[in-house]
Design an enzyme around this catalytic site. Sequence first.
Site, short mmCIF file in Angstrom:
data_model
loop_
_atom_site.label_atom_id
_atom_site.label_comp_id
_atom_site.label_asym_id
_atom_site.label_seq_id
_atom_site.Cartn_x
_atom_site.Cartn_y
_atom_site.Cartn_z
N GLU A 177 -25.65 -5.01 -30.24
CA GLU A 177 -25.94 -3.77 -31.00
C GLU A 177 -26.06 -3.86 -32.15
O GLU A 177 -25.84 -3.51 -33.22
CB GLU A 177 -25.24 -2.58 -30.39
CG GLU A 177 -25.62 -2.80 -29.28
CD GLU A 177 -24.85 -1.18 -28.68
OE1 GLU A 177 -25.11 -0.23 -27.96
OE2 GLU A 177 -24.26 -0.92 -28.82
N GLU A 385 -27.16 -4.00 -20.44
CA GLU A 385 -26.74 -3.11 -21.01
C GLU A 385 -27.73 -1.97 -20.08
O GLU A 385 -28.39 -2.07 -21.08
CB GLU A 385 -25.73 -2.61 -21.88
CG GLU A 385 -24.75 -2.62 -22.78
CD GLU A 385 -23.49 -2.45 -23.83
OE1 GLU A 385 -24.08 -1.08 -24.29
OE2 GLU A 385 -23.58 -2.83 -24.72
#
Length: 487
Positions: A177, A385
Site C-alpha cells: 500500500e 487483499e
Amino acid sequence: MAKAFPEGFYWGGATAANQYEGGWDADGKGASTSDHLTGGALGRPRIITRDIDPDVYYPSHEATDFYHHWKEDIALYAEMGFTMYRLSVNWTRLFPEGDEEEPLQAGIDFYRQVFEECHRHGIEPLVTIQHYEIPWGIVTKYGGWANRQVIDLYERYCRTLFTEFKGLVHWWLTFNEINILATPAGAFNGAGLLPEGFEDRSPAFPGVESPKRRTERFQALHHEFVASAKAVLLAHEIDPDNHVGCMCCRGANYYAHTCNPADILAAEQAMRMDQFFCADVQVRGSYPGYARRYFRDNDVEVRMEPGDEELLRRGHVDFYSFSYYKSMNISTDPEVQKTAGDFTAGIPNPYLEQSEWGWTIDPVGLRIVLNRLWDRYQVPIFVVENGLGARDELTPDGHVHDNYRINYLRDHIVQMREAIEDGVQLLGYTWWGCTDLVSFSTGEMKKRYGFVYVDRDDEGKGDFRRIRKDSFYWYQKCIASNGTDLD
C-alpha cells in the site's frame, strides 16, 4: 453453474508479519515500527511508544503466532486448496536494526522452511518485502525513508531475499500500500516518519501536518519509488523468472456524491493523487503532470538526484496489485455530514450497506476498479487483499457460522469474473487475513477476517487454537471448482 476462472488463476489468502507472525523478539529479531504500536481495543486509540513498555499490550508481539504454527497453518491453506499464499518477510527478522552488514541466519532459515513447506503443498509464495515493518533502528537512527541512505539499506535487504530464496519465491511486491504515503496518515506506517513533535505515547494516525512535513513525506515516497525501481532491476538480474509488482491501497474507486461537476472533479482529483499517482510512477515509470502541479500548488519540493528519472523508467514493475475493501464517496458541499468511522471514512453512500466498522460493502465497485486499472495500465492485475472484518462468535460446540463472510466473498468473486469477461487480465485473488490476525486499523482481534478462527482476544488471552469456520469449507469448494461452484 457459473463459468470457470481462467486456467492457472491463483486462489489463496494473504497475511502480514506484523499482524500475524508474532515472535517479535525471537531468535535475535529486532523491533519494527509495528512493534511500537499499542493495541486499540475497548475504544482506545492506537499509540506509538518510544520504548517498549512491559506493562502495555502490543498486539504484534505475539499476534496469532504464525512463528510457532507455520506448519499447521500452511497445511490448512493446502486443505482449502490454495495455489498462492501472500505473506510478508519481516525486515527485522533478517536485519534487526536495518543497517547490519550481514543478515541473521535464523531469520533466513525460518522463511526458507516456510517457503519450502508452501511448495511441498503446491502453494506459490507471493512475498511483500516491506509491509508496515520498517526497522525501529531505521526510524531512530536515520529518520525513516526521508533519509536517502535507507535506499541502500533496502537494496541490501532485497539482495539477500532474492539471493537466499532464489527458486523458492518468484512473485514479489516491493511495498505494501505504497500510496498511503500520499496521505498524512501513512507517514509513520509507510515511511517510518515519527509524528511531528513526537513524544512518548503519540497518536498513531495524526491528521494534520505542517508544509515542511508534507514535503518530507513526499521526499520519503520518492526514495521508496527509487528503491522499488532498484529492487525490480535487481530481482530480474538475479533470477529472470522473478515477477515484481507494486501494491496500492483501495484500487481506484471514488464516487462523486452528486452529478455536480465540482463533486465529479473532486472525485477525479482524489483518485489521481490518492490512487493513480504511485502506480503511474511505478507502472508507467515517470511522475505525472498532475502530481507536479500538486507539488507546485502545495509548496512541495521533491529533490531528485541525477539518474533518478531514468531509473524509474527502467525499473517499472511487471504487474499491478491492490487491496480492495470498500469504495469512497466524495462531496464538495460543506453542509453534507461526514461519517465518524475509520481514518479513511468519507460521505455515506445511500446505495450501499456498511460493515460494523463503517466500511462500505461494494462488490460492483471491484469490477469498476478492475476495468479502470486495466484500461489505464494494460498490465496483469492481482487482487491481493479483499475481505470483511466482522465480529465472529464461537459456538459452545466449537463452530463459527459466518454466512455474512461467505456472502461477501461470493459477491466479490462474481464481480471479478465479470471483470475478466470484460477483458481484464486478472492473475489471482488472495483473501485478506485467511487466518485470523490483528486488525491493523484498530489493533483489535474482535475484528476478524479469517477462514480459520484463532483463540485469541483483544487483551492477548487465548491458547491460539485454530478452528475452521463455515467459510473455510465454502472457499475450499470454490477453489476446487475454479470459481464455478458458489452455492
